[in-house]
Design a protein around this motif. Structure first.
Motif, PDB file in Angstrom:
ATOM      1  N   PRO A  11       0.813  -1.224   0.000  1.00 35.64           N
ATOM      2  CA  PRO A  11       0.000   0.000   0.000  1.00 35.64           C
ATOM      3  C   PRO A  11       0.847   1.275   0.000  1.00 35.64           C
ATOM      4  CG  PRO A  11      -0.661  -1.494   1.792  1.00 35.64           C
ATOM      5  CD  PRO A  11       0.513  -2.121   1.119  1.00 35.64           C
ATOM      6  N   VAL A  12       1.974   1.257   0.695  1.00 36.65           N
ATOM      7  CA  VAL A  12       2.836   2.443   0.723  1.00 36.65           C
ATOM      8  C   VAL A  12       4.295   2.002   0.652  1.00 36.65           C
ATOM      9  CG1 VAL A  12       1.288   3.939   2.040  1.00 36.65           C
ATOM     10  CG2 VAL A  12       2.860   2.448   3.254  1.00 36.65           C
ATOM     11  N   LEU A  13       5.144   2.929   0.253  1.00 37.65           N
ATOM     12  CA  LEU A  13       6.561   2.610   0.081  1.00 37.65           C
ATOM     13  C   LEU A  13       7.182   2.069   1.368  1.00 37.65           C
ATOM     14  CD1 LEU A  13       9.270   4.597  -1.696  1.00 37.65           C
ATOM     15  CD2 LEU A  13       9.547   4.229   0.736  1.00 37.65           C
ATOM     16  N   GLU A  14       6.855   2.704   2.507  1.00 39.35           N
ATOM     17  CA  GLU A  14       7.462   2.306   3.774  1.00 39.35           C
ATOM     18  C   GLU A  14       7.120   0.850   4.105  1.00 39.35           C
ATOM     19  OE1 GLU A  14       5.849   5.070   3.156  1.00 39.35           O
ATOM     20  OE2 GLU A  14       7.092   6.752   3.792  1.00 39.35           O
ATOM     21  N   GLU A  15       5.865   0.474   3.815  1.00 39.61           N
ATOM     22  CA  GLU A  15       5.401  -0.879   4.089  1.00 39.61           C
ATOM     23  C   GLU A  15       6.049  -1.872   3.125  1.00 39.61           C
ATOM     24  OE1 GLU A  15       3.574  -1.034   6.926  1.00 39.61           O
ATOM     25  OE2 GLU A  15       4.034  -3.116   6.468  1.00 39.61           O
ATOM     26  N   ILE A  18       9.040  -1.704   1.827  1.00 40.26           N
ATOM     27  CA  ILE A  18      10.412  -1.997   2.274  1.00 40.26           C
ATOM     28  C   ILE A  18      10.390  -2.853   3.532  1.00 40.26           C
ATOM     29  CG2 ILE A  18      12.551  -0.966   3.113  1.00 40.26           C
ATOM     30  CD1 ILE A  18      12.043   1.358   1.271  1.00 40.26           C
ATOM     31  N   ALA A  19       9.457  -2.547   4.436  1.00 43.05           N
ATOM     32  CA  ALA A  19       9.376  -3.318   5.685  1.00 43.05           C
ATOM     33  C   ALA A  19       9.061  -4.781   5.381  1.00 43.05           C
ATOM     34  CB  ALA A  19       8.311  -2.716   6.594  1.00 43.05           C
ATOM     35  N   ASN A  71      12.000  -6.565   3.914  1.00 43.33           N
ATOM     36  CA  ASN A  71      12.969  -6.901   4.973  1.00 43.33           C
ATOM     37  C   ASN A  71      12.576  -8.178   5.683  1.00 43.33           C
ATOM     38  OD1 ASN A  71      14.503  -4.654   4.514  1.00 43.33           O
ATOM     39  ND2 ASN A  71      13.765  -3.498   6.283  1.00 43.33           N
ATOM     40  N   MET A 120      -3.223   6.503   0.303  1.00 37.88           N
ATOM     41  CA  MET A 120      -3.214   6.243   1.739  1.00 37.88           C
ATOM     42  C   MET A 120      -2.129   7.058   2.428  1.00 37.88           C
ATOM     43  SD  MET A 120      -3.705   2.615   3.365  1.00 37.88           S
ATOM     44  CE  MET A 120      -2.459   1.895   4.346  1.00 37.88           C
ATOM     45  N   SER A 121      -0.898   7.022   1.857  1.00 40.46           N
ATOM     46  CA  SER A 121       0.177   7.768   2.514  1.00 40.46           C
ATOM     47  C   SER A 121      -0.075   9.261   2.395  1.00 40.46           C
ATOM     48  CB  SER A 121       1.526   7.409   1.917  1.00 40.46           C
ATOM     49  OG  SER A 121       1.584   7.835   0.575  1.00 40.46           O
ATOM     50  N   TRP A 172      -1.208  10.355   5.651  1.00 39.30           N
ATOM     51  CA  TRP A 172      -0.272  10.216   6.768  1.00 39.30           C
ATOM     52  C   TRP A 172       0.670  11.410   6.816  1.00 39.30           C
ATOM     53  CZ3 TRP A 172       1.758   4.500   6.034  1.00 39.30           C
ATOM     54  CH2 TRP A 172       0.722   3.610   6.354  1.00 39.30           C
ATOM     55  N   HIS A 213       6.589   8.777   5.431  1.00 34.04           N
ATOM     56  CA  HIS A 213       5.223   8.928   5.917  1.00 34.04           C
ATOM     57  C   HIS A 213       4.927   7.869   6.962  1.00 34.04           C
ATOM     58  CE1 HIS A 213       4.829  10.987   1.981  1.00 34.04           C
ATOM     59  NE2 HIS A 213       4.030  11.779   2.683  1.00 34.04           N
ATOM     60  N   ASN A 246       9.152   2.446  10.697  1.00 36.20           N
ATOM     61  CA  ASN A 246       9.385   2.649   9.266  1.00 36.20           C
ATOM     62  C   ASN A 246      10.802   3.149   9.008  1.00 36.20           C
ATOM     63  OD1 ASN A 246       6.857   1.785   8.565  1.00 36.20           O
ATOM     64  ND2 ASN A 246       5.974   3.832   8.341  1.00 36.20           N
ATOM     65  N   ASP A 265      13.218   0.412   9.035  1.00 31.04           N
ATOM     66  CA  ASP A 265      13.202  -0.413   7.833  1.00 31.04           C
ATOM     67  C   ASP A 265      13.713   0.311   6.601  1.00 31.04           C
ATOM     68  OD1 ASP A 265      12.340  -2.916   8.750  1.00 31.04           O
ATOM     69  OD2 ASP A 265      10.302  -2.183   9.001  1.00 31.04           O
ATOM     70  N   VAL A 266      13.455   1.622   6.544  1.00 26.64           N
ATOM     71  CA  VAL A 266      13.844   2.347   5.334  1.00 26.64           C
ATOM     72  C   VAL A 266      15.292   2.822   5.403  1.00 26.64           C
ATOM     73  CG1 VAL A 266      13.357   4.364   3.885  1.00 26.64           C
ATOM     74  CG2 VAL A 266      11.470   3.051   4.865  1.00 26.64           C
ATOM     75  N   ARG A 323      18.791  -0.335   7.045  1.00 28.22           N
ATOM     76  CA  ARG A 323      18.894  -1.707   6.543  1.00 28.22           C
ATOM     77  C   ARG A 323      20.332  -2.175   6.449  1.00 28.22           C
ATOM     78  NH1 ARG A 323      16.973  -2.684   1.271  1.00 28.22           N
ATOM     79  NH2 ARG A 323      15.984  -4.584   1.928  1.00 28.22           N
TER      80      ARG A 323
END
Lengths: 258, 94
Positions: A39-43, A45-46, A49, B1-2, B5, B27, B37, B40-41, B44
């Motif tokens: 859904p979003v870039l941050e998710e 990448i998470a 990982n 969605m973002s 945020w 976001h 976040n 993770d971003v 890494r």
């Protein structure tokens, strides 16, 4: 747990190690299917990982499984050249990704079990098993923190997110019972002190799951029916599709590397 | 969605660095998720030992149009650099 029984049946140990490796391999592959689609870039990448953590753990478990088996099979051989009937993962981890809620609920239910399992394995009488568990449990502690957080936010979120999370929970709950069922291989590794008996993890798992789900305002479904079979190689039709995608390259071009 | 945020600025203290340094933004629905976040971003490759997140809206920035009045007056004041002054021999190593 009994102290290190060196006469432990190799077949039982191999069975146990492939179960650990196949759980992380199949779930890792499933999670990697989100790559580029989250859904979003941050998710995105998470999730990537998490997938990479799980596939890294697979290399360790299946590598050791190949060693224990003693037939010269490597982790890659085991991952890419076995057919569905030889896979030993829980049915839960081969469930389709569905929507983001289904992916998260599956992840959370597994993470909570995985964490308890690895924590117990740190005390394994087999030093190689204990070492892999000690490395993996740090990664999995984070997976559990993250999936718990998201379950709570989305369960106790909007009407739509709550409905999706509850539907996902209702859908997957009956796949959790298999985690705690034991067969001869489980009893053999437990007797040797290599791994905990599966049902000894249930109380701690339930405690975490109930506390997170109640904070998320989600209702645990009634019923104790458990789908089972994955641990002995009887899978749902979904595993065949996963393997077709995952193994295609090695099957079509045997031994290829890049 | 973002889009709904808020944006967060991420600061990471590196393995050997003393200060948190700005590494980028992301976001997240709230501060706790922003930390996860950011982990993770931005960490890494083992970049950090500590993370700060700050709502971007809370940062007050200098305006580019005021660049002249803000910064140019310092250009002609070379004596503000310690190297401008000759140190007498007797002082020795400072």
């Amino acid at each position: 747990m009994a102290q290190g029984d060196t006469t432990i049946d190799r077949t039982a140990l191999f069975e146990f190690l492939t179960r650990m490796g196949d759980n992380s391999l199949i779930l890792g592959h499933r999670v990697s299917e989100w790559c580029g689609l989250s859904p979003v870039l941050e998710e995105d990448i998470a999730l990537a990982n998490v997938a990479l953590d799980l596939i890294g753990q697979t290399q360790l478990w299946l590598g050791l499984a190949g060693e224990v088996e003693g037939k010269g099979r490597t982790a890659d051989n085991l991952a890419y050249l076995r057919d569905a009937g030889a896979f030993r993962n829980l049915l839960l981890v081969e469930r389709p990704n569905g929507d983001f809620g289904q992916t998260l609920v599956r992840q959370f239910l597994f993470d909570a079990w995985h964490f308890e399992m690895l924590t117990a394995l740190k005390k394994s009488t087999d030093a190689r098993v204990a070492e892999i568990a000690a490395k993996a449990v740090k990664e999995v502690a984070y997976h559990l923190e993250r999936s718990s957080d998201l379950i709570i936010r989305l369960g106790d979120g909007t009407d739509e997110s709550r409905a999706r999370m509850q539907a996902a929970l209702d859908d997957q709950w009956s796949y959790t019972g298999e985690m705690f069922l034991a067969d001869d291989a489980d009893r053999a590794v437990a007797a040797a002190g290599i791994a905990p008996a599966p049902d000894t993890l249930r109380a701690a798992w339930e405690k975490v799951v109930k506390s997170v789900l109640s904070e998320a305002t989600l209702t645990i479904p009634d019923g104790s029916y458990a789908h089972k079979g994955g641990k002995r190689g009887v899978h749902t039709e979904h595993l065949g599709f996963i393997l077709a995608q995952m193994q295609f390259l090695q099957r079509a071009y045997p031994g290829t590397t890049w | 969605m973002s889009g709904k945020w808020p944006l967060w600025e991420v600061f990471i203290r590196g393995q050997h660095g003393l200060n948190h340094r700005h590494v980028g933004s992301l976001h997240a629905p709230d501060a706790e998720m922003a930390i996860l976040n950011a982990r993770d971003v931005y960490t890494r490759r083992n970049e950090g030992v500590s993370i700060w997140v700050v709502p971007s809206a809370q940062i007050t920035a200098s305006s580019p149009s005021e660049k002249g009045p803000l910064f140019e007056p310092a250009n002609s004041k070379v004596y503000r650099h310690p190297t401008f002054f000759d140190i007498p021999e007797e002082v020795g190593h400072m």
